[in-house]
Design a protein around this motif. Sequence first.
Motif, short mmCIF file in Angstrom:
data_model
loop_
_atom_site.label_atom_id
_atom_site.label_comp_id
_atom_site.label_asym_id
_atom_site.label_seq_id
_atom_site.Cartn_x
_atom_site.Cartn_y
_atom_site.Cartn_z
N GLN A 1 -8.43 9.62 -8.79
CA GLN A 1 -9.39 8.52 -8.76
C GLN A 1 -8.74 7.14 -8.75
N ILE A 2 -7.46 7.10 -9.00
CA ILE A 2 -6.79 5.80 -8.99
C ILE A 2 -6.90 5.24 -7.59
N SER A 3 -7.43 4.07 -7.48
CA SER A 3 -7.56 3.57 -6.12
C SER A 3 -6.34 2.73 -5.78
N VAL A 4 -5.85 2.99 -4.61
CA VAL A 4 -4.69 2.26 -4.13
C VAL A 4 -5.22 1.22 -3.16
N LEU A 5 -4.70 0.05 -3.27
CA LEU A 5 -5.18 -1.01 -2.38
C LEU A 5 -5.05 -0.60 -0.93
N GLU A 6 -6.01 -1.00 -0.15
CA GLU A 6 -6.01 -0.56 1.23
C GLU A 6 -5.02 -1.31 2.09
N THR A 7 -4.72 -2.49 1.68
CA THR A 7 -3.86 -3.27 2.56
C THR A 7 -2.81 -4.01 1.76
N GLY A 8 -1.71 -4.29 2.41
CA GLY A 8 -0.64 -5.00 1.74
C GLY A 8 -0.82 -6.51 1.78
N PHE A 9 -1.83 -6.97 2.49
CA PHE A 9 -1.97 -8.41 2.66
C PHE A 9 -2.80 -9.00 1.54
N ALA B 1 0.84 -1.19 0.00
CA ALA B 1 0.00 0.00 0.00
C ALA B 1 0.88 1.24 0.00
N TYR B 2 1.96 1.18 0.76
CA TYR B 2 2.86 2.32 0.87
C TYR B 2 3.52 2.63 -0.47
N LEU B 3 3.99 1.58 -1.11
CA LEU B 3 4.64 1.75 -2.41
C LEU B 3 3.68 2.39 -3.43
N TYR B 4 2.46 1.90 -3.45
CA TYR B 4 1.49 2.44 -4.40
C TYR B 4 1.13 3.88 -4.07
N GLN B 5 1.02 4.17 -2.77
CA GLN B 5 0.74 5.56 -2.37
C GLN B 5 1.84 6.49 -2.85
N ILE B 6 3.08 6.11 -2.59
CA ILE B 6 4.22 6.92 -2.99
C ILE B 6 4.17 7.17 -4.48
N THR B 7 3.95 6.12 -5.24
CA THR B 7 4.00 6.24 -6.68
C THR B 7 2.86 7.13 -7.18
N LYS B 8 1.74 6.98 -6.56
CA LYS B 8 0.61 7.81 -6.95
C LYS B 8 0.92 9.28 -6.69
N ARG B 9 1.54 9.54 -5.53
CA ARG B 9 1.91 10.92 -5.20
C ARG B 9 2.94 11.45 -6.21
N LEU B 10 3.86 10.57 -6.63
CA LEU B 10 4.86 11.00 -7.61
C LEU B 10 4.19 11.40 -8.93
#
Lengths: 193, 331
Positions: free
Chosen positions: A92-100, A62-71
């Motif tokens: 609107q890109i949804s980032v997965l809520e959890t890494g599991f 989730a963290y990785l996707y958040q970072i990339t989205k922010r980039l």
Amino acid sequence: MPSISKERARWLATHILPLEAQLRAWLRRVAPRGIEADDLIQEAYAKLASLPEDADIAYPKAYLYQITKRLITDHIRHSSVISIEALAEVAQISVLETGFTPERILSGRQELERLYRAVDSLPIPCRTVFVMRKFDDMPQKVIAAELRISENTVEKRMSRALRIIIEYLQVNDRGDEKDGRLARTKRQHPQGA
Amino acid sequence: MDGLPGRSGSIRKVRESAAAIDAAAASWVVRLDRGLTATEEANLHAWLGADGRRLGAFARAQAAWLHADRAQAFRAATNWRAPPATAKATRWAAAAAIIAGFAMSFMMWQSYSRTHLATAKGEIRKDSLADGSYVTLDTRSRISVQFEPETRIVRLESGEALFEVEKDSARPFVVQAGDVRIRAIGTAFVVRRGSDNEVEVTVTKGVVSVWRETKKLESSTRLIAGERAVVSPHKTDRPIELTETELAHALAWKSGIIDLNGRTLSDAAAEFNRYNRQTVVIADATLAGQVVVGRFQANDPLAFVSAAAAMLDAHVRIDGEQLILEGGPTP
């Protein structure tokens, strides 16, 4: 030392590398035209590498996707023509809520298979130095002496081995893309072995 | 390609390609592996500083370099180390690939994932795990998850959790709570760590076996849906069968509800205090032993003490973060 710590590198190797192929595929889908997935991935790694040593990231994915989205958002903001539509789309890109997610384990297995294919595909001179380093833990100097080649040659072969392995790690499991990328690499770096 | 920033000085600034950065980063990592001279170290500094993407590529190449250590897993199964012997090479490679594939599926590689999940006081959270199972953590609970190719291990470090296990008969799901082990295949159960190392296991679906690590697996207790057992350091109680209502009570916390089903007031207070910053204090010993029934929002201790006061001829005194239940009418 400008390098990142061994712990951080290991963390990246365990938690982020296995997600990379998936992230890349995702980025190709969502990133607006003109923003390269490869650039974004390097920038994301830079962010992760600069995290404080004790940062405890519970959900790497989730963290990785958040970072990339922010980039992506930053890229759009800094581009000469800011497109409000593009920003809205990214929002609107949804980032997965959890890494599991199940992909995590799957990719662990795929990762090892991929590594096998990568090492197996190395040109033999590259593979020899690589395997001497990784299987036998021989320093590069010793490898050079053993093979009676210069240290510089060992270094070049080793770099090439690492580059090919990295190429293998970044493609997803559809072989078509893999071949294309490897062919490109060979053209770009004809020297080496 | 020595990785020095040479092109950035030109008038028309050419953006370095990601591939070129990756290649330079790989060289730097290999040089770092053999040891850098002072000059090289300075060069690496300069190189990294000149473009934000370079640190990323460098970190990634380092990660890949370490990741490649896992190739050791193939050490025994391949002839990669052998000097190039052309005639046998192809035959060998084919055999090696088969053996390696075989070794791979049986090996416990180091890439197992281990992760922690925890809830703060008052928090109740449901998460999915990598295998498709779900875990719901009650207030102030903590688990660590360690999935390996042949087992799924979840350690309940504190608190209480409901596990809804995805069926995978090849990979048993084992919960560790202190030295108590609960093994399931596809089922649902609640594990709660109490005081004095007591572990309470309530099964809502399927079958689990419960044992203590210090004892053999043969001496495990089988629990079926609707049963509960309490394991303490000294003994394992026989499973008791729960009524449907009791079972519902055991799961009430999942929806943020405390269901008091004939528990004493002091038990009830302790239950609310697990969830809230405000603490319920029962000041009166006779009140503390009173048995109460009712359903309350876990995060609303005031509603609970007010109801208790109305029922038991008592009153509530609020003192800072404390809700004190005292006997007698409001003074």
